[in-house]
Enzyme design. Structure first.
Site, short mmCIF file in Angstrom:
data_model
loop_
_atom_site.label_atom_id
_atom_site.label_comp_id
_atom_site.label_asym_id
_atom_site.label_seq_id
_atom_site.Cartn_x
_atom_site.Cartn_y
_atom_site.Cartn_z
N ARG A 65 3.82 6.18 1.81
CA ARG A 65 4.19 7.60 1.86
C ARG A 65 3.57 8.37 0.71
O ARG A 65 4.13 9.36 0.23
CB ARG A 65 5.70 7.74 1.80
CG ARG A 65 6.35 7.10 0.59
CD ARG A 65 7.75 7.59 0.43
NE ARG A 65 8.44 6.82 -0.59
CZ ARG A 65 9.65 7.12 -1.02
NH1 ARG A 65 10.30 8.15 -0.50
NH2 ARG A 65 10.23 6.41 -1.93
N ASP B 103 3.86 -4.83 -7.49
CA ASP B 103 3.22 -3.59 -7.04
C ASP B 103 3.71 -2.40 -7.87
O ASP B 103 3.15 -1.30 -7.74
CB ASP B 103 3.47 -3.34 -5.55
CG ASP B 103 4.93 -3.45 -5.17
OD1 ASP B 103 5.52 -4.52 -5.44
OD2 ASP B 103 5.49 -2.49 -4.63
N ARG C 296 2.39 13.70 -8.84
CA ARG C 296 2.44 13.00 -10.12
C ARG C 296 1.06 12.69 -10.65
O ARG C 296 0.07 12.68 -9.92
CB ARG C 296 3.34 11.77 -10.03
CG ARG C 296 2.70 10.54 -9.48
CD ARG C 296 3.69 9.37 -9.53
NE ARG C 296 3.14 8.24 -8.81
CZ ARG C 296 3.85 7.21 -8.38
NH1 ARG C 296 5.15 7.17 -8.57
NH2 ARG C 296 3.27 6.22 -7.76
N GLY D 30 0.82 -1.22 0.00
CA GLY D 30 0.00 0.00 0.00
C GLY D 30 0.85 1.26 0.00
O GLY D 30 2.07 1.21 0.09
N ASP E 13 6.86 4.31 -10.78
CA ASP E 13 7.80 4.20 -9.67
C ASP E 13 9.26 4.21 -10.11
O ASP E 13 9.90 3.18 -10.31
CB ASP E 13 7.50 2.97 -8.80
CG ASP E 13 6.55 3.36 -7.68
OD1 ASP E 13 6.02 4.49 -7.74
OD2 ASP E 13 6.34 2.57 -6.76
N LYS F 196 3.67 11.90 -3.58
CA LYS F 196 4.64 10.97 -3.01
C LYS F 196 5.51 11.75 -2.03
O LYS F 196 6.02 12.83 -2.39
CB LYS F 196 5.49 10.41 -4.15
CG LYS F 196 6.34 9.23 -3.82
CD LYS F 196 6.73 8.55 -5.13
CE LYS F 196 7.85 7.57 -4.98
NZ LYS F 196 8.18 6.94 -6.27
P1 AMP Z 1 8.64 1.24 -3.73
O1 AMP Z 1 9.94 0.50 -3.62
O2 AMP Z 1 8.79 2.75 -3.84
O3 AMP Z 1 7.76 0.70 -4.78
O4 AMP Z 1 7.92 1.02 -2.33
C1 AMP Z 1 7.57 -0.22 -1.80
C2 AMP Z 1 6.70 -0.05 -0.59
O5 AMP Z 1 7.42 0.63 0.46
C3 AMP Z 1 5.43 0.76 -0.82
O6 AMP Z 1 4.43 0.19 -0.01
C4 AMP Z 1 5.83 2.14 -0.34
O7 AMP Z 1 4.72 2.90 0.04
C5 AMP Z 1 6.71 1.82 0.86
N1 AMP Z 1 7.70 2.87 1.19
C6 AMP Z 1 8.82 3.19 0.52
N2 AMP Z 1 9.49 4.19 1.13
C7 AMP Z 1 8.76 4.53 2.23
C8 AMP Z 1 8.91 5.49 3.28
N3 AMP Z 1 9.95 6.32 3.36
N4 AMP Z 1 7.94 5.53 4.23
C9 AMP Z 1 6.89 4.70 4.19
N5 AMP Z 1 6.69 3.78 3.24
C10 AMP Z 1 7.60 3.69 2.27
MG MG Z 2 6.05 1.19 -5.60
#
Ligand code: AMP
Ligand code: MG
Length: 483
Positions: free
Chosen positions: A95, A254, A178, A92, A264, A115
């Site tokens: 952030r 995801d 975005r 989910g 992403d 984001k």
């Molecule tokens: P991503 O690698 O950007 O696709 O993120 C994978 C998951 O980690 C997703 O559920 C993001 O919302 C969560 N996520 C990544 N960075 C953060 C952060 N700094 N704080 C909270 N959730 C994060």
């Molecule tokens: Mg992601």
């Protein structure tokens, strides 16, 4: 003084209402000292948003989620995902927030999404924040991808929040606004399927059909048609990545959209010297998401998508699997066709697709680790007899000369090559230089790089250094997730 917007900003809450089981109503964290760093004025205009208004306090409030306009219902979206092959049932938006849907000037529905807007119930151990560097990185690379004609989420703005973000050191925080045709992912379907609520899964699939494959609604089985549509757009998307040497870096389920847009921009990067095994991401030690693995991984992700849809394909599981397998098999042929047509255009050979000629070239490019972007521009010069710029790049000259002869005999079209092969891509060393400057408060290099890469095919005097590969002193490049 900030004038009222020429036209009120109307944000729909279609996803939030239609799929409330997958949406947590949430608010952005306040931004203590917001400063607009960059605004995409042409995109704002496409969305019917007044750039002058967006630069004012209410506009910046919208772009940081801190001013919620009438009727808007920001939500964090729930999704699951296979991360590096392992299933995580609850990911989910940790952030991020979906502010709502906007109708653009062409009548299309677009998500407005943030984001770095603070922790949500999906944040797990994360701080919910993002730093200026990585948000400008997504802005730069996504806009470069768009200019290359590659389907992608777009970047509307980056606002520095005035709040420090703690990574290895304290960094300035930022929020990226975005825009996407939706944020529905393979992981969204995995989440719905994992709840065991068949009605939710059907509602999600109907929502996806309405947004991305309206023609599927008329098909004998709309859900099979939805799956086929996603297979088709993903086959086309991955071929386009491969044709420009783009490596996504974290093709978890995801991070794969139903719309076929790239999403992403974390550890992604453009390959310089051609090699199928190229990996930049620091966490991808096994090379799962290496350049040459991307088509196979896309198919693997689509297989996970098909699994979620089986109950909608047919009530008989064996029949459902047979239908899914047949549709998934279409990926390979569609990908190959898009890749070969694209390589044909890169080589100035419209309509022809000589797979052996392409394969032979790739073998030689890999052997000599030739720069995958500048090579094709240099090759175009050989059409008018100027062979040395491309010849100079190869170790095995005899082999390249033989290839050149075969290729020149096909009468390649140099103008087609120059329309197809970019001069300017967001090269890793330039991206790093620009982001370091921006983190220190100087946005000049980001703006210059952006102007080069958003007009990628037209060679311009004064921009020579944007066309060149990294100097040897840059060394091996590594990128990072979760920034
Ligand atoms: P991503 O690698 O950007 O696709 O993120 C994978 C998951 O980690 C997703 O559920 C993001 O919302 C969560 N996520 C990544 N960075 C953060 C952060 N700094 N704080 C909270 N959730 C994060
Ligand atoms: Mg992601």
């Amino acid at each position: 003084m900030s004038a009222a917007p020429a036209k009120p900003v109307v944000l729909g809450s279609w996803f939030a209402r239609d799929l409330a089981d997958m949406a947590v109503t949430w608010q952005a964290e306040p931004a203590p000292d917001p400063k607009l760093l960059i605004l995409n004025e042409p995109l704002a205009a496409d969305l019917g948003l007044d750039p002058d208004w967006l630069r004012g306090p209410d506009g910046v409030g919208l772009l940081t989620g801190t001013v919620v306009r009438d009727g808007a219902a920001p939500v964090a979206q729930a999704y699951s995902g296979h991360q590096f092959g392992g299933f995580v049932p609850r990911l989910g938006d940790g952030r991020a927030l979906l502010l709502g849907e906007l109708t653009d000037t062409e009548g299309r529905l677009r998500d407005l999404h943030l984001k770095g807007s603070g922790r949500t119930p999906f944040a797990r151990g994360g701080d919910g924040l993002a730093a200026v560097g990585p948000m400008l990185r997504e802005y730069l690379i996504s806009e470069a991808m768009h200019a290359l004609g590659i389907p992608t989420t777009r970047s509307l703005a980056v606002v520095a929040t005035g709040r420090p973000v703690h990574r290895d050191t304290a960094l300035p925080g930022a929020v990226l606004a975005r825009v996407a045709s939706s944020h529905l992912r393979v992981g969204s379907f995995q989440f719905a399927a994992a709840t065991g609520d068949a009605a939710l899964l059907r509602r999600l699939a109907d929502h996806a059909i309405a947004r991305h494959a309206p023609a599927a609604a008329q098909a004998d089985n709309p859900y099979v048609a939805l799956f086929e549509a996603t297979v088709a757009v993903q086959a086309d998307l991955i071929a386009r990545w491969m044709l420009v040497g783009f490596i996504h870096g974290v093709m978890n389920t995801d991070n794969m959209t139903i719309s076929g847009e790239t999403i992403d921009y974390g550890p992604c990067a453009f390959m310089d010297g051609y090699h199928p095994g190229t990996v930049f991401s620091s966490i991808d030690s096994g090379g799962r998401y290496a350049y040459g693995n991307q088509p196979g991984i896309a198919m693997w992700n689509l297989a996970r998508f098909a699994e979620t849809l089986l109950p909608l394909f047919d009530e008989d599981t064996d029949r459902a699997i047979a239908v899914a397998t047949q549709a998934l098999d279409g990926f390979r042929a569609q990908y190959e066709a898009a890749w070969l047509t694209g390589m044909g255009a890169k080589l100035g050979l419209a309509g022809s697709s000589d797979a052996a000629l392409v394969e032979d070239l790739l073998t030689q490019l890999a052997q000599s680790q030739v720069d995958f972007t500048s090579f094709f521009r240099q090759l175009a010069r050989a059409v008018s007899g100027d062979r040395e710029p491309s010849r100079g790049l190869f170790l095995d000259l005899a082999a390249f000369d033989a290839w050149l002869q075969r290729w020149l005999a096909l009468n390649p079209d140099a103008a087609l090559m120059d329309r197809t092969n970019p001069v300017y891509i967001p090269r890793n060393h330039l991206v790093e230089q620009a982001l370091t400057a921006a983190t220190g408060g100087d946005l000049g290099p980001v703006e210059q790089l952006l102007s080069a890469v958003t007009d990628p095919y037209v060679e311009r005097p004064g921009l020579e250094r944007y066309a060149e590969p990294a100097p040897d002193s840059f060394g091996p490049y590594q990128t990072f997730c979760g920034t």
